[in-house]
Design an enzyme around this catalytic site. Structure first.
Site, PDB file in Angstrom:
ATOM      1  NE  ARG A 127      -3.284   2.009   2.890  1.00 19.80           N
ATOM      2  CZ  ARG A 127      -3.206   3.395   3.508  1.00 19.80           C
ATOM      3  NH1 ARG A 127      -2.011   3.652   4.026  1.00 19.80           N
ATOM      4  NH2 ARG A 127      -4.172   4.064   3.663  1.00 19.80           N
ATOM      5  CG  LEU A 128       2.778   2.422  -3.539  1.00 23.66           C
ATOM      6  CD1 LEU A 128       3.280   2.848  -4.887  1.00 23.66           C
ATOM      7  CD2 LEU A 128       3.818   1.770  -2.739  1.00 23.66           C
ATOM      8  CG  ASP A 129       0.303   6.511   3.802  1.00 25.69           C
ATOM      9  OD1 ASP A 129      -0.788   6.531   3.846  1.00 25.69           O
ATOM     10  OD2 ASP A 129       1.157   7.354   4.435  1.00 25.69           O
ATOM     11  CB  ALA A 130       0.376  10.079   1.665  1.00 22.07           C
ATOM     12  CB  VAL A 131       1.807   7.213  -3.453  1.00 19.37           C
ATOM     13  CG1 VAL A 131       0.550   7.111  -4.309  1.00 19.37           C
ATOM     14  CG2 VAL A 131       3.115   7.154  -4.541  1.00 19.37           C
TER      15      VAL A 131
END
Length: 615
Positions: free
Chosen positions: A268-272
């Protein structure tokens, strides 16, 4: 040299040239590409490597992701046991994150036991929210990316979960904690990470920058080089990385390799969306950000062909969908518009806006899928409803949620004003009534919401507090003074199990009704995340759509009464094929008269299929 590796090297060089084309001093693209390949450990895997298979679905209808913190469940010592510990009669227990509860075991072990004993038949994947050492934001201000928070357990506990469940982990890629060693080195001007952080001149015009919070964008700090202003998209404890420095990208590839080695298969790429900063722009969804996601995919799919990238982009719908790229970027995108639209539907008793949105959504290409959710550790995002709900509709939704005990978090606009960003509330409380107020249909409305989400095109993500029917946690909210804490309860697992074993308890009813739906869902080919979906037109009080398996053998007509009044469904409007035998999956009853009218009770769900069992 392997042809596959050489082709990857060339692709990386092309991607790097695009990303860094405007950055002075960055031109050694072959050298950076080699460093990335080394960080991912691909030189040691040359003989095993093959070209990634395009448009391949790494999921089936059996995939259901449980979203949880590592310590959402705690096995607490009894008061008598705690007193014995303090008197030295027993070994000391562990403390929870706040240090005010003695635990009998590390929470990751408690989570694993609960999954095995209560969830394994319907849950095959687990998203453990940031389990690293952190300083704030319940894990999203990471101090050390390479370690497991000792309060939760260790890497062996993470590995144990990954052995039995497909593990999803956060790559908190936009920022880290101001208490990390990297930021300490930034302040000192030397050591690993000293040049990892983005700074700006406060006298520059930054008014175009899109903000998700109300805090000031820049934080003034004193460094060995003098006063500097570091970029803080989210909070002053979360300092943003400077990806114009290739060393930051290389470091994150090392981190991805570590996570792969420890069993992580979903990233999960957070705040990408905020990753790349360019002065004079809004610093959101920039083309360099998209290219970095594509580059990461290039590396990950060569290292672990079945690994999946999921982008977390709490932004308007059209921008969110752009992260699919051309099936070469994110495998999955969070379906952020679903929570506000679905909650709005169920509290207003009209599916008008939800249906409009459904009809406008493109089907995901093979190799990509929507990640559906209606509740999470965050709130109900309002930006994804922009352009989908009218202002008056949004205002009514917000006021209704506030009347149900919810809070509203704000974001700053460039004109100095603030605007609602998300609603913070547990889903069970959000659906306790309608715009008219609380009513007796809360449980049925809540289950109906999940019956809709489980049937939609995409992979369902189920927040643990939705599975358990957890209510607003006002005590935690008071303790932390952070709005999101209202939906981040920590359960004493023994108290929870007592509730789940009591047939008269709401938690029991929620838990078992949702599990019953999942048992059905995971057996239907027509509920494959990429199976065909068409919206039905049954009026504003009946919401419906048709799913058809990819081999066209199974159809499921999913129909819901989203109002607090009984509704009549004429089966002739659904166009059931007369040559097939039809069954309602939730009740298990056969439908023998295709010309009949069915009366749906408030919030009743129907899954009508021509295949009773689908393997």
């Amino acid at each position: 040299m392997s042809d596959v590796l050489e082709q990857l090297r060339q692709r990386l060089e092309t991607q790097l040239e695009f990303i860094y084309r405007e950055i002075d001093g960055v031109s050694d693209y072959p050298g950076i590409a080699e460093a990335l390949i080394s960080a991912m450990g691909l030189n040691e895997k040359v003989e095993e490597m093959s070209d990634p298979v395009p448009y391949q679905n790494h999921w089936t209808q059996q995939d259901v992701v449980l979203i949880t913190y590592g310590d959402s469940l705690e096995k607490r010592r009894s008061k008598k046991s705690q007193q014995a510990c303090l008197s030295g009669e027993q070994e000391y227990g562990f403390s929870d994150m706040d240090g005010d509860v003695s635990l009998a075991e590390k929470p990751l072990k408690t989570l694993k036991r609960f999954l095995d004993e209560r969830c394994k038949e319907v849950i095959n994947s687990v998203h453990i929210l940031p389990f690293y050492p952190y300083s704030s934001d319940d894990g999203f201000a990471v101090i050390n990316y390479s370690a497991v928070n000792e309060s939760l357990g260790g890497w062996p506990d993470v590995n144990a979960i990954a052995e039995d469940y497909r593990l999803m982990a956060d790559l908190v890629i936009n920022h880290c904690s101001s208490r990390s060693i990297w930021f300490d080195n930034f302040l000192k001007g030397e050591g690993p990470g000293y040049d990892f952080f983005f700074t700006a001149d406060p006298n520059q015009d930054l008014s175009d920058v899109v903000r998700p919070r109300t805090s000031s964008l820049l934080k003034e700090v004193e460094t060995a080089q003098g006063t500097q202003h570091v970029w803080c998209t989210f909070s002053h404890d979360q300092v943003d990385f400077d990806f114009t420095n290739p060393k930051v990208l290389i470091e994150f590839i090392w981190i991805i390799r570590l996570y792969l080695d420890n069993g992580v298969r979903l990233f999960r790429l957070d705040a990408v969306a905020f990753l790349w900063k360019k002065l004079g722009t809004n610093c959101l969804n920039l083309e360099e950000t998209h290219e970095i996601v594509r580059l990461m995919r290039s590396l990950i799919e060569h290292a672990q062909p079945d690994a999946v990238i999921i982008t977390e982009t709490n932004i308007p719908n059209r921008e969110n969908l752009a992260y699919f790229g051309n099936s070469n970027e994110a495998h999955c995108v969070y379906n952020f518009s679903l929570p506000p639209l679905l909650v709005n539907t169920l509290v207003t008793g009209s599916c008008h806006y939800l249906k409009q949105w459904m009809m406008s959504m493109p089907p995901a290409q093979h190799g990509t899928a929507y990640f559906n959710f209606i509740a999470s550790h965050d709130g109900i995002g309002l930006r994804p409803a922009e352009g989908l709900l009218e202002d008056q509709e949004l205002n009514t939704l917000i006021s209704t949620m506030q009347s149900f005990g919810g809070r509203v978090s704000m974001r700053a606009l460039d004109n100095g004003q603030n605007k609602p960003y998300e609603i913070n509330i547990s889903l069970f409380d959000a659906l306790q009534g309608t715009t008219k107020g609380p009513d007796r249909w809360a449980l049925d409305r809540f289950v109906c919401a999940h019956a809709i989400m489980f049937a939609l095109e995409g992979i369902p993500g189920l927040y643990i507090h939705s599975l358990l029917g957890t209510r607003n946690d006002y005590e935690k909210l008071k303790h932390t003074n952070h709005n999101r804490s209202i939906n981040r309860h920590r359960w004493d697992v023994e108290a929870l199990l007592e509730n789940l074993d009591d047939p008269l308890n709401d938690h029991h009813k929620v838990f078992h009704r949702i599990k019953d739906l999942l048992k059905i869902r995971t057996q239907q080919r027509a509920f494959h995340p990429n199976a065909t979906q068409f919206t039905l037109h049954l009026g504003d009080q009946l919401f419906g759509f048709w799913r058809q398996s990819m081999d066209r053998r199974q159809s499921i007509f999913c129909i819901y009464n989203i109002s607090d009044e009984p509704q009549t469904l004429a089966l002739t409007e659904v166009n059931l094929i007369g040559l097939d035998r039809w069954y309602e999956l939730i009740s298990g009853e056969e439908i023998t008269d295709l010309s009949q009218e069915m009366i749906l009770a408030p919030y009743q769900a129907l899954w009508i299929t021509n295949v009773l069992e689908s393997e």
